[in-house]
Design an enzyme around this catalytic site. Structure first.
Site, PDB file in Angstrom:
ATOM      1  N   ASP A 116       0.865  -1.171   0.000  1.00 18.60           N
ATOM      2  CA  ASP A 116       0.000   0.000   0.000  1.00 18.60           C
ATOM      3  C   ASP A 116       0.911   1.234   0.000  1.00 18.60           C
ATOM      4  O   ASP A 116       2.132   1.142   0.142  1.00 18.60           O
ATOM      5  CB  ASP A 116      -0.991  -0.004   1.165  1.00 18.60           C
TER       6      ASP A 116
HETATM    7  C1  BGC Z   1      -4.963   3.319  -0.051  1.00 17.65           C
HETATM    8  C2  BGC Z   1      -5.149   2.306  -1.149  1.00 17.65           C
HETATM    9  C3  BGC Z   1      -5.029   2.987  -2.488  1.00 17.65           C
HETATM   10  C4  BGC Z   1      -3.681   3.678  -2.559  1.00 17.65           C
HETATM   11  C5  BGC Z   1      -3.428   4.366  -3.889  1.00 17.65           C
HETATM   12  C6  BGC Z   1      -3.713   4.143  -0.241  1.00 17.65           C
HETATM   13  O1  BGC Z   1      -3.637   5.177   0.668  1.00 17.65           O
HETATM   14  O2  BGC Z   1      -4.948   2.653   1.188  1.00 17.65           O
HETATM   15  O3  BGC Z   1      -6.388   1.663  -1.010  1.00 17.65           O
HETATM   16  O4  BGC Z   1      -5.177   2.056  -3.517  1.00 17.65           O
HETATM   17  O5  BGC Z   1      -3.623   4.651  -1.544  1.00 17.65           O
HETATM   18  O6  BGC Z   1      -4.202   5.468  -4.063  1.00 17.65           O
END
Ligand code: BGC
Length: 750
Positions: free
Chosen positions: A288
């Protein structure tokens, strides 16, 4: 920059050397050979590049300009994927840079296409309320078609985290609290995004996230720790991920939380043993956002270099945004701290997907501006969004003769902060596509209802108050509007920014003074219909007890207004059912239907007050899982079983009839639950096992057959073995977890 002719020569020389790679093949062995051939040509730095994803930063005009640093990295083959670059124009520019690099490995473009791209569908929690797997698959299909036409190959969806805590802002992104429903939806969404398969120009790679147990953050506070038994993990939280893997999901994203003390990003058990081992997952895992580096904050990695080592060793293939792979992985390999074969394996997984997508065949195959134009303006997409939006609206209350609205009403007051909003209907995690003016594109609830009712009915507007704050100065105008009308509709709820990532709330009551506004309007004596727009279950006890009708409208996307109008006037009969329990008070949370009985259940027959309950609160939820009304009524009857005893290899069929006993056509979600009375580990009081959504004309009967087999009744025992244990099992069929119409027992034999 290389001279164009020399560049072309080099390109064709490269083509000759690795020619077989440049045809798209679905044969996995052929792709493996190409991957291996390419790996032998790559430097360590280039390999690490493939494991690196960067994000572009949007400007106000919707473009994502390339910084010098980024340009340099891409041109040297040091970036594998981009995030937040969208549109054929911008993705092509970035791709051109990647093709300047020595090995010309195309970039991947990933984006959070969570509930639509240009056409915004209901937030995933709302869509889950439809229990309409075909509709959900179709919405993901359309989202993929649009995003792929706009240069994207990869969505960071579906989110398949089970969520039992409505304080958590990210409940809006998933399918709610139930493992079976969420698993089926996970499967449908992956199928929808990936379509006929990677390699089609309308398919996106899906990404099941967040692996794992992110939804169980303590206290519903985003990013918080998770501490749970392995049995709970396997039984409740992992199955939707397994369903996504079974559907062929191309990628997984790990989660921010630590799970029993080990951050998911560095969790070797989850990534190598379970996912890549037991489940044989052949796609790749992305971290993530920044989660690799954050293992330092967790206190799991000594420093960022250590974090890179831990993530790679654990089986995390791509680094989203933290840049620590790029900084440290080369050196970690060179100094023997990370085996090269782990890096090769990770790179191989990513390259394989690039081959499957056909990017080596034609790196620009997703960059056709004409296809982009045509696809983004396909009117069919809006029609599909309107249908699924209407099917996601939950009718929570309906006093007789209130809904659907009578066509003879001459004046209706339409009051509340959401009435004239437009973009707010999209909800969190909606995409802002460059060049699209959403304020023109999203029909407000006001405009939609006015169009629907036509000139025969006068609509009177008052905003009344804001979503938040204490300002009551608009109440008088709202009361005045109500007095002029025969009926009042109020559209209230959360501001769309109140749910989503990092949007946990400790207080999930209807915010601001909105419930006071409802009280003031209700005091006029006019029948009041309340529309509640929200990204999570809210608490609104006074409203629930007092107003005439309530529709839970979540955030329904581009077609929210039209869908709401369709349901208000009865062009669509509501059929949605809650995919998550609505509590009476925050103090009850976590509250979910499939809990254990305890030794002292709070039941009416309990002998005294020494029961598992609060002394200041009822134990029941405000609205139970699976609940939702219709404008018609259904009768359940005729339960029969093909047998009472389930022997090995012999499933039992449960038959029943559901009849539409009301005056209009409607859809019913028939829900099958089971409860094993005694087992080697205690079992939930009930568990959803299957469901059917059936359409019935007035008077029509549906004959429904559920097959009950051992796999359906199996669970994890204390040694984490999946078993179906002999014993007495109650089977229940109903229209919600709290409204069981038919019950019977079977006996499962050894
Ligand atoms: C989130 C993800 C997301 C990623 C990219 C993160 O902060 O937890 O779910 O896909 O950002 O935007």
């Amino acid at each position: 920059m290389m001279h164009p002719i020399r560049s072309a020569m080099r390109w064709s020389l490269l083509l000759l050397t690795i020619m077989p790679m440049f045809c798209r093949a679905s044969d996995p062995h052929a792709i493996d050979e190409k991957v291996q051939a390419l790996l032998t040509q790559m430097s360590l730095e280039e390999k690490v590049g493939q494991l690196t994803q960067y994000s572009a930063t949007w400007k106000a005009d919707g473009t994502a300009p390339i910084t010098e640093e980024m340009r340099d990295a891409i041109e040297h083959g040091l970036v594998g994927a981009m995030l937040n670059v969208l549109g054929t124009r911008d993705t092509r520019q970035y791709q051109e840079l990647a093709l300047h690099a020595r090995l010309k490995i195309p970039l991947l473009f990933g984006l959070d296409v969570i509930h639509g791209y240009k056409t915004t569908f209901p937030i995933p929690l709302a869509e889950a309320a439809s229990w309409d797997l075909d509709g959900i698959e179709r919405s993901a299909r359309i989202a993929a078609t649009e995003a792929a036409a706009s240069g994207i190959q990869w969505t960071f969806a579906p989110m398949v985290d089970i969520a039992r805590d409505p304080r958590w802002g990210r409940v809006m992104e998933g399918a709610g609290e139930d493992t079976l429903l969420a698993s089926r939806i996970a499967y449908a969404r992956v199928r929808g995004f990936q379509g006929a398969g990677l390699g089609e120009t309308d398919a996106l790679m899906a990404c099941a996230k967040h692996f794992a147990a992110y939804g169980a953050a303590v206290g519903g506070r985003d990013y918080n720790s998770v501490d749970m038994s392995e049995r709970m993990l396997w039984e409740t939280y992992l199955p939707p991920f397994k369903a996504a893997v079974d559907a062929g999901v191309a990628t997984l994203m790990n989660s921010f939380n630590d799970l029993n003390g080990i951050p998911a990003t560095g969790n070797r058990y989850l990534l190598r043993e379970v996912l890549k081992g037991q489940w044989n997952f052949d796609g790749f895992v992305v971290s993530d956002w920044h989660s690799i580096a954050e293992m330092v904050n967790h206190g799991f990695a000594a420093d960022e270099r250590d974090a890179a080592r831990l993530a790679m060793t654990a089986g995390n293939d791509m680094d989203m945004a933290s840049g620590v792979y790029r900084k440290y992985l080369g050196d970690l390999v060179a100094t023997g701290r990370v085996p090269l074969r782990l890096v090769d394996e990770a790179v191989g997984r990513i390259l394989r997907k690039k081959f499957e997508l056909g990017l080596f065949d034609d790196p620009y195959r997703f960059d056709d501006p004409r296809r982009e134009q045509a696809t983004l303006n396909d009117p069919e997409h809006g029609r599909a969004a309107r249908k699924i939006a209407a099917n996601s609206i939950v009718l929570l209350k309906n006093s007789p003769h209130v809904l659907p609205l009578s066509r003879s009403l001459k004046t209706i007051a339409f009051i509340g902060p959401m009435v004239k909003a437009n973009k707010d209907n999209l909800g969190g995690w909606s995409v802002t596509v460059p060049g699209v003016d959403y304020s023109q594109f999203v029909v407000s609830q006001w405009d939609a209802l006015r169009n629907k009712l036509g000139d025969g009915t006068r609509l009177v507007y008052a905003r009344g108050c804001d979503f938040v704050g204490e300002d009551r100065s608009g109440f008088a105008e709202a009361v005045d509007a109500a007095r002029q009308a025969e009926l009042v509709i109020m559209s209230v709820g959360e501001q769309w920014t109140m749910s989503g990532e990092a949007r946990s709330r400790s207080n999930i009551h209807l915010p601001g003074v909105q419930e006071d506004l409802i009280k003031a309007v209700q005091a006029t004596g006019k029948p009041v219909v309340v529309l509640i727009n929200a990204g999570r279950p809210l608490i609104f006890n006074w409203t629930a007890d007092n107003v005439a009708a309530i529709l839970y409208t979540w955030f329904l996307g581009s077609e929210a207004g039209n869908a709401i109008a369709d349901v208000l006037v009865g062009d669509v009969n509501p059929s949605a059912k809650l995919p998550i329990t609505f509590p009476r008070s925050e103090g009850q949370i976590p509250l979910y239907y499939n809990h254990f009985n305890t030794g002292r259940p709070d039941v009416p027959t309990a002998p005294d007050r020494f029961v598992s309950a609060y002394i200041d609160l009822e134990s029941s939820p405000r609205y139970a899982f699976g609940f939702g009304l219709s404008y018609t009524t259904f009768d359940y009857s005729g339960l029969s079983l093909s047998g009472k005893i389930m022997r090995a290899g012999e499933p039992i069929t449960l038959n029943l009839d559901v009849r539409n006993t009301g005056p209009i056509a409607g859809d019913e979600v028939v829900q099958l639950y089971s409860h094993q009375l005694a087992a080697s580990v205690v079992r939930p009081v009930m568990e959803l096992r299957d469901f059917r959504k059936v359409h019935l004309e007035p008077g029509q009967i549906a004959h429904i057959a559920f097959t009950v087999d051992r796999e359906m009744l199996a669970f994890y025992n204390a040694r984490l073995q999946r078993v179906a244990e002999p014993g007495d099992i109650e089977l229940m069929v109903g229209s919600s977890s709290a409204d069981i119409h038919l019950r019977t027992h079977i006996s499962l034999e050894e």
